[in-house]
Design an enzyme around this catalytic site. Structure first.
Site, mmCIF file in Angstrom:
data_model
loop_
_atom_site.group_PDB
_atom_site.id
_atom_site.type_symbol
_atom_site.label_atom_id
_atom_site.label_comp_id
_atom_site.label_asym_id
_atom_site.label_seq_id
_atom_site.Cartn_x
_atom_site.Cartn_y
_atom_site.Cartn_z
ATOM 1 C CG ASP A 91 -2.017 1.001 1.175
ATOM 2 O OD1 ASP A 91 -1.718 2.224 1.211
ATOM 3 O OD2 ASP A 91 -3.186 0.595 1.086
ATOM 4 C CB ILE A 92 1.044 4.314 -2.104
ATOM 5 C CG1 ILE A 92 -0.407 4.782 -2.139
ATOM 6 C CG2 ILE A 92 1.420 3.524 -3.347
ATOM 7 C CD1 ILE A 92 -0.674 5.811 -3.230
ATOM 8 C CG HIS A 99 -6.764 -2.972 2.856
ATOM 9 N ND1 HIS A 99 -6.028 -1.840 2.599
ATOM 10 C CD2 HIS A 99 -7.976 -2.785 2.268
ATOM 11 C CE1 HIS A 99 -6.751 -0.990 1.895
ATOM 12 N NE2 HIS A 99 -7.933 -1.546 1.679
ATOM 13 C CG HIS A 134 -8.774 -3.402 -2.611
ATOM 14 N ND1 HIS A 134 -9.807 -2.694 -3.187
ATOM 15 C CD2 HIS A 134 -8.365 -2.655 -1.554
ATOM 16 C CE1 HIS A 134 -10.014 -1.563 -2.519
ATOM 17 N NE2 HIS A 134 -9.146 -1.531 -1.518
ATOM 18 C CD GLN A 145 -14.733 -0.669 -2.752
ATOM 19 O OE1 GLN A 145 -15.866 -0.865 -2.348
ATOM 20 N NE2 GLN A 145 -14.212 -1.331 -3.774
#
Length: 117
Positions: A35-36, A105, A103, A97
């Protein structure tokens, strides 16, 4: 159309290699990347390569692919040597979201409080 890449989807662009990501795992059906904006030492997103808006849509349309995503969350946790971790599927904007491609996490590497958020 469900399952087909979407031109305006960030995650579809990552899958296609048009947007860079730190990919940690890839299978025939999934991609996992860091994750960024990580919320813990391990914060990896596991996504299906096929585009589905959210986890519930994915599960209804392709339960096998949903199982692939879950299997990969375990593989990510194993690779990062996590004894405890959280798997989160945000479904809908009210749940947080922000990218409308299903997706999971995988979050771990620190204590996690309950309830979240």
């Amino acid at each position: 159309m469900a399952g087909e890449p979407q031109d305006d989807c960030l995650f579809c662009k990552i899958i296609a290699g048009h947007v860079p990501a730190t990919i940690v795992r890839e299978t025939d059906t999934t991609v996992a990347f860091r994750d960024i904006n990580p919320q813990a030492p391990t914060h990896v997103l596991v996504i299906p390569k096929a585009h589905y808006t959210d986890a519930s849509t994915l599960a209804a349309a392709d339960p096998g692919l949903a199982a692939d995503v879950l299997r990969e969350t375990q593989a990510v946790a194993d690779e990062d040597k996590l004894e405890s971790y959280r798997i989160v599927f945000n479904t809908g904007p009210g749940a947080g979201q922000t990218v409308f491609h299903a997706h999971a996490h995988v979050v771990g590497g620190r204590g996690l409080q309950w309830p979240p958020g």
